[in-house]
Design an enzyme around this catalytic site. Structure first.
Site, short mmCIF file in Angstrom:
data_model
loop_
_atom_site.label_atom_id
_atom_site.label_comp_id
_atom_site.label_asym_id
_atom_site.label_seq_id
_atom_site.Cartn_x
_atom_site.Cartn_y
_atom_site.Cartn_z
N GLY A 27 0.82 -1.22 0.00
CA GLY A 27 0.00 0.00 0.00
C GLY A 27 0.84 1.26 0.00
O GLY A 27 2.06 1.19 -0.25
N HIS A 33 4.66 2.07 -7.88
CA HIS A 33 3.73 0.93 -7.98
C HIS A 33 2.99 0.97 -9.32
O HIS A 33 2.82 -0.07 -9.97
CB HIS A 33 2.69 0.99 -6.85
CG HIS A 33 3.26 0.88 -5.47
ND1 HIS A 33 3.10 1.86 -4.53
CD2 HIS A 33 3.99 -0.09 -4.87
CE1 HIS A 33 3.69 1.51 -3.40
NE2 HIS A 33 4.25 0.33 -3.57
N GLU A 145 13.10 -2.47 -9.13
CA GLU A 145 14.55 -2.49 -8.90
C GLU A 145 14.95 -1.60 -7.73
O GLU A 145 16.08 -1.67 -7.27
CB GLU A 145 15.28 -2.02 -10.17
CG GLU A 145 15.21 -3.04 -11.28
CD GLU A 145 15.89 -2.57 -12.54
OE1 GLU A 145 16.44 -1.45 -12.56
OE2 GLU A 145 15.87 -3.33 -13.53
N GLN A 150 15.67 -7.44 -2.76
CA GLN A 150 14.40 -8.17 -2.63
C GLN A 150 14.05 -8.85 -3.96
O GLN A 150 13.71 -10.03 -3.99
CB GLN A 150 13.30 -7.18 -2.23
CG GLN A 150 11.91 -7.76 -2.30
CD GLN A 150 10.87 -6.78 -1.76
OE1 GLN A 150 10.64 -6.75 -0.56
NE2 GLN A 150 10.26 -5.99 -2.61
N SER A 181 8.95 6.03 -2.66
CA SER A 181 8.79 4.97 -1.67
C SER A 181 7.61 5.37 -0.78
O SER A 181 7.40 6.56 -0.51
CB SER A 181 10.07 4.88 -0.82
OG SER A 181 9.79 4.20 0.38
P1 AMP Z 1 6.19 -1.90 -1.41
O1 AMP Z 1 4.73 -1.49 -1.41
O2 AMP Z 1 7.10 -0.82 -0.95
O3 AMP Z 1 6.40 -3.23 -0.73
O4 AMP Z 1 6.58 -2.12 -2.93
C1 AMP Z 1 5.86 -2.96 -3.78
C2 AMP Z 1 6.61 -3.11 -5.06
O5 AMP Z 1 6.79 -1.83 -5.67
C3 AMP Z 1 8.00 -3.71 -4.87
O6 AMP Z 1 8.28 -4.61 -5.91
C4 AMP Z 1 8.89 -2.49 -4.95
O7 AMP Z 1 10.20 -2.77 -5.40
C5 AMP Z 1 8.15 -1.65 -5.98
N1 AMP Z 1 8.55 -0.24 -5.87
C6 AMP Z 1 8.55 0.51 -4.74
N2 AMP Z 1 9.04 1.74 -5.01
C7 AMP Z 1 9.35 1.77 -6.33
C8 AMP Z 1 9.90 2.75 -7.21
N3 AMP Z 1 10.23 3.97 -6.80
N4 AMP Z 1 10.09 2.41 -8.51
C9 AMP Z 1 9.75 1.18 -8.95
N5 AMP Z 1 9.23 0.21 -8.17
C10 AMP Z 1 9.03 0.49 -6.88
#
Ligand code: AMP
Length: 271
Positions: A27, A33, A145, A150, A181
């Site tokens: 979320g 995302h 990436e 991860q 983020s």
């Molecule tokens: P999270 O909600 O932070 O667990 O992220 C979910 C997915 O979105 C994961 O695969 C992250 O690597 C990806 N993600 C998060 N931030 C970014 C970003 N700035 N650019 C590309 N992918 C992202």
């Protein structure tokens, strides 16, 4: 966009589909995302996004408690994108009632970067991704990436244990090049300004690594400068190969990885 609130409605709704792209998230939906969702939408017939803050991957209770939550806003953004067919909002039991243990042990050589500083974190990530993959049963999973380690560990683990492909997506950044983020929601304008300057310094360090004899001492100096200039706490600043995350002595096929605390918020990036 159909919202799936439990496993039985998920099984029912997904049964007809065999070209499913999956974007797991916690979320705090942002453009990062959405870029994963766009890619899934292009490559797969149907796209499912999950929102689940997995308590088992948090090695710090305060971090779990303060993690941004705004489900209403998230659903609004996802709906507006018109790229999402299903949103899965599991409860803890939907994921963990299956007691079948997937004993996950990180090999010693993988206990680097975040795995070294966040004990149990990736074991929690691999466990939840294993469970989510069993439940959702997608053909492709899209991951960013931004969280390179991860992506690397999940790809290695899931492609070995399931019939699924993990696809990487480029890091999306704001206008000042700060990696997007969900944790950025916890930062104010001046914090984000510092993060933008940290990014600039990282680019500078990576550019200057090329002609350095002793990379490790050059990175130590870089760390010191980052600490002094921006008053941040740095966990690591390391140059590593992308294909095995071993320490690298060249910028070829390698990335500079950083983790630091800004205003008690832990941020990571790699360039
Ligand atoms: P999270 O909600 O932070 O667990 O992220 C979910 C997915 O979105 C994961 O695969 C992250 O690597 C990806 N993600 C998060 N931030 C970014 C970003 N700035 N650019 C590309 N992918 C992202």
């Amino acid at each position: 966009m159909k919202v799936l609130l439990n496993n039985s409605s998920l099984f029912e709704s997904l049964r007809p589909f065999d070209d499913l792209g999956f974007v797991p998230t916690m979320g705090g939906i942002h453009e990062g995302h959405l870029s994963l969702i766009n890619k899934s939408n292009k490559l797969c017939k149907k796209t499912i996004v999950s929102i689940f803050i997995n308590p088992k991957q948090f090695n710090n209770k305060k971090d779990l408690k303060s993690y941004p939550r705004n489900l209403k806003k998230d659903l609004k953004i996802l709906k507006k994108s018109k790229k999402v067919d299903f949103v899965y909002l599991p409860k803890f039991n939907d994921i963990y009632k299956d007691k079948k243990k997937s004993k996950i042990i990180l090999p010693k050589k993988d206990k680097v970067l975040c795995a070294k500083f966040r004990k149990g974190h990736f074991e929690g990530v691999l466990d939840v991704m294993n469970r989510l993959t069993r439940i959702v049963n997608p053909q492709k999973i899209f991951m960013g990436e931004k969280d390179f380690q991860q992506f690397y560990l999940v790809k290695k683990f899931l492609e070995r244990n399931h019939k699924v492909r993990i696809i990487s997506c480029k890091t999306i950044r704001d206008k000042n090049n700060v990696a997007l983020s969900s944790r950025n929601f916890l930062l104010d304008k001046s914090n984000l300004n510092v993060a933008a300057n940290v990014y600039k310094k990282l680019v500078n360090i990576k550019k200057n690594i090329k002609n350095k004899e002793n990379i490790s001492s050059f990175l130590n100096l870089g760390k010191k400068e980052l600490r002094n200039n921006f008053k941040i706490k740095i966990e690591y600043l390391e140059l590593r190969y992308m294909n095995n995350l071993n320490i690298s002595k060249t910028t070829k096929k390698s990335r500079l990885f950083v983790a630091y605390y800004l205003n008690k918020v832990r941020l990571i990036d790699n360039i």
